[in-house]
Design a protein around this motif. Structure first.
Motif, short mmCIF file in Angstrom:
data_model
loop_
_atom_site.label_atom_id
_atom_site.label_comp_id
_atom_site.label_asym_id
_atom_site.label_seq_id
_atom_site.Cartn_x
_atom_site.Cartn_y
_atom_site.Cartn_z
N TRP A 1 18.21 -34.53 8.41
CA TRP A 1 19.87 -35.22 8.68
C TRP A 1 20.38 -34.10 9.58
O TRP A 1 20.78 -34.09 10.91
CB TRP A 1 19.99 -36.67 8.24
N GLY A 2 20.54 -33.62 8.80
CA GLY A 2 21.66 -31.96 8.79
C GLY A 2 21.40 -31.45 9.97
O GLY A 2 21.92 -30.72 10.99
N TYR B 1 18.95 -31.90 11.90
CA TYR B 1 18.62 -32.32 13.30
C TYR B 1 19.83 -32.45 13.80
O TYR B 1 20.14 -32.41 15.21
CB TYR B 1 18.00 -33.84 13.10
N LEU B 2 21.18 -32.43 13.13
CA LEU B 2 22.40 -32.71 13.75
C LEU B 2 22.89 -31.50 14.48
O LEU B 2 24.18 -31.34 15.46
CB LEU B 2 23.50 -33.35 13.21
N LEU B 3 22.01 -30.58 13.59
CA LEU B 3 22.94 -28.99 13.96
C LEU B 3 22.01 -28.40 14.87
O LEU B 3 21.54 -27.28 15.55
CB LEU B 3 22.80 -28.11 13.17
N ARG B 4 20.95 -29.03 15.39
CA ARG B 4 20.31 -28.97 16.59
C ARG B 4 20.29 -27.80 18.24
O ARG B 4 20.10 -27.22 18.25
CB ARG B 4 18.98 -30.06 17.01
N ASP B 5 21.58 -28.97 18.72
CA ASP B 5 22.26 -28.08 19.93
C ASP B 5 23.00 -26.30 19.01
O ASP B 5 22.75 -25.67 20.06
CB ASP B 5 23.53 -28.77 20.51
N SER B 6 23.45 -26.22 18.03
CA SER B 6 24.12 -25.22 17.64
C SER B 6 22.71 -24.11 17.34
O SER B 6 22.90 -22.64 17.77
CB SER B 6 24.33 -25.19 16.46
N ALA C 1 15.69 -29.48 17.68
CA ALA C 1 15.18 -30.99 17.93
C ALA C 1 14.42 -31.34 15.96
O ALA C 1 15.08 -30.99 15.03
CB ALA C 1 15.62 -31.92 18.12
N ALA D 1 15.46 -30.08 11.97
CA ALA D 1 15.13 -31.42 10.86
C ALA D 1 14.22 -30.72 9.72
O ALA D 1 14.20 -30.99 9.08
CB ALA D 1 14.51 -32.92 11.72
N GLY E 1 16.16 -28.46 7.77
CA GLY E 1 17.04 -29.14 6.84
C GLY E 1 15.83 -29.91 5.77
O GLY E 1 17.13 -29.80 4.28
#
Lengths: 434, 77
Positions: free
Chosen positions: A307-308, A310-315, A369, A373, A376
């Motif tokens: 999940w973490g 996935y949240l960082l996908r843009d970075s 993305a 995931a 992570g």
């Protein structure tokens, strides 16, 4: 004291050369408006392919020799001599390229990019140390890797790193491996090559920040044995796992351990494990409960990590040049920034519509993305696995070199009285098997 | 007796895993070579040099990459 002086002089010389290279870049060359025509610069031809294969042959020869010296001959001096040869040959002569450590990225790109094929030589540089490790342990790290050799050469006063700190810092290498594979597989960057801390020393010049990073690692390496190998090397992470399965392995004593404890502090890399005591009953029960709790926590760590990531996908996606370009073009078109860059100008000269570039960037973002995931989840898996490994106690009756951590450098041999006895009697050492 | 059995079991497991790892390395290497040949047969340019088909070659500032790039440029002229 003499060794200190020698190392300091070497470091000062290396820095002096790099300062000169930095000074050259301080001011841009002036643009003269005269009739002067610059002569055509003649460039040397690319290196002949044959030399690439010669290097691969030298690598295989060095690996086999290292295995012989570490396991059969058990000679620290000979291993050290081979290590210096590797430092010169693969480091200063070949200038750290092809690098086994960086080849992980070529393999990742080959696996995920249908239009990319790994060069045969790079494949050999990647696979040969793995195969040798499966038979003889991490002899590549001990005597053949130039990155390890440069750190080993400056180690003068090793201090012991506490186990908890060692275990925690080692996680960095797994994260680095995951990130290196992620960015290479998705075509964003070869970060392991970009942040190779010692390649600047091998080339006597380069990016100033990376040179400073390398110098810091070498300064730390004066007291902490091989900090890059132990806490950062992404290839070392793979070799650790392969080394656990090796057919033959390094043993401190050539025959029977007499538990004299002389070798206890011999290893500067914290790879010697002492015999274990049986657990008291009460402690054993607590350990069982702890293990059960960690087993329950494990899937949560993997899911949380995924999940973490996935949240960082843009970075993560911003590491890709196409995504950066799309962002820049969008900012320029929406008037949020003034002026243009070389990259955005070059894009406009192609005549491609911006929409196409945005779609391409969005597609890359979707890949990141999924990749983020997985990355992570991998980090969560490693943290969970590490916690589980710490909760399990392995039984040991003798002082042993930890198969995963041992670099096969041969330092511990000199501390063993049984080794001295063997040398005096001229007996052959028995190579330990799994 | 029990300890010896455990050791043997562990050795056998390590042996199986070692063979699996060797097989995986061989299979991956073979697949990479087959892919390379396929790309060459399809007319995709795959240079034999280390840098020539490197993913970051176009932006790489390493001496080998610069030399190879300039060599290519000179040949094109």
């Amino acid at each position: 004291m003499a060794r200190w002086r020698y190392i300091l002089i070497t470091l000062v010389c290396l820095f002096a050369l790099n300062v000169a290279s930095l000074a050259q870049e301080r001011f841009p060359p002036p643009e003269f408006e005269t009739d002067y025509v610059r002569p055509t610069t003649t460039m040397p031809q690319p290196e002949q392919d044959i030399w690439e294969y010669v290097a691969a042959g030298v690598l295989i020869g060095a690996l086999l020799l290292a295995a012989h010296l570490a396991l059969k001959r058990r000679s620290r001096k000979a291993i050290f001599a081979l290590m210096l040869f590797s430092l010169v040959a693969f480091g200063f002569i070949r200038k750290g390229c092809v690098c086994t450590v960086g080849s992980v990225q070529n393999v990742a790109l080959t696996a995920f990019d249908p239009a990319y094929a790994i060069p045969i030589v790079v494949l050999i540089f990647f696979a040969a140390p793995l195969v040798v490790t499966l038979f003889f342990g991490r002899v590549f790290c001990g005597a053949v890797c130039p990155l390890g050799a440069i750190q080993d050469a400056v180690l003068i006063h090793p201090v012991r790193v506490p186990n908890w700190l060692e275990s925690s810092l080692r996680l960095l290498a797994y994260v680095y491996l995951g990130a290196g594979v992620l960015f290479a597989a998705l075509g964003a960057a070869f970060i392991i090559c970009q942040y190779d801390p010692f390649v600047g020393f091998f080339r006597l010049g380069g990016n100033w920040n990376i040179l400073v990073l390398g110098a810091c690692l070498l300064l730390i390496g004066l007291f902490v044995g091989r900090p890059y190998c132990r806490f950062l090397c992404p290839y070392g992470v793979i070799l650790r796992q392969f080394s656990r399965l090796s057919k033959w392995r390094v043993t401190i004593t050539p025959n029977d351990c007499i538990k004299c404890r002389l070798c206890e502090d011999a290893c500067p890399f914290g790879a010697i494990r002492a015999p274990t005591e049986p657990w008291p009953g009460k402690e054993y029960k607590i350990a069982k409960v702890r293990l059960a709790f960690l087993l329950l926590l494990f899937p949560m760590l993997v899911a949380g990590g995924a999940w973490g990531g996935y949240l960082l996908r843009d970075s993560f996606a911003r590491m890709h040049p196409q995504v950066r370009l799309a962002e820049r073009v969008h900012l320029e078109e929406s008037g949020e920034v003034e002026g243009t860059t070389d990259a955005s100008d070059a894009f406009r000269t192609t005549g491609r519509p911006s929409r196409e570039l945005y779609d391409e960037a969005a597609q890359i973002g979707r890949r990141f993305a999924i990749g983020g995931a997985i990355f992570g989840g991998f980090v969560g898996f490693i943290i969970g696995g590490k916690l589980l490994a710490l909760a399990v106690r392995r039984r040991r009756s003798d002082y042993e070199a930890d198969r995963a951590s041992c670099f096969a450098c041969g330092r511990c041999y000199e501390y063993c009285p049984k080794e001295h006895e063997r040398l005096k009697l001229g007996e052959k050492a028995v190579v330990a098997r799994t | 007796m029990g300890s010896e059995r455990n050791t043997n079991r562990r050795a056998m497991l390590a042996s199986v895993l070692r063979c699996t790892a060797l097989g995986a390395v061989a299979a991956a290497g073979g697949a990479a070579i087959v892919k390379r040949r396929r790309l060459v047969a399809a007319g995709v340019c795959v240079g034999d040099g280390t840098c020539r088909d490197c993913g970051v070659w176009a932006e790489c500032g390493l001496p080998q990459a610069l030399t190879a790039r300039r060599g290519d440029h000179a040949r094109a002229q």
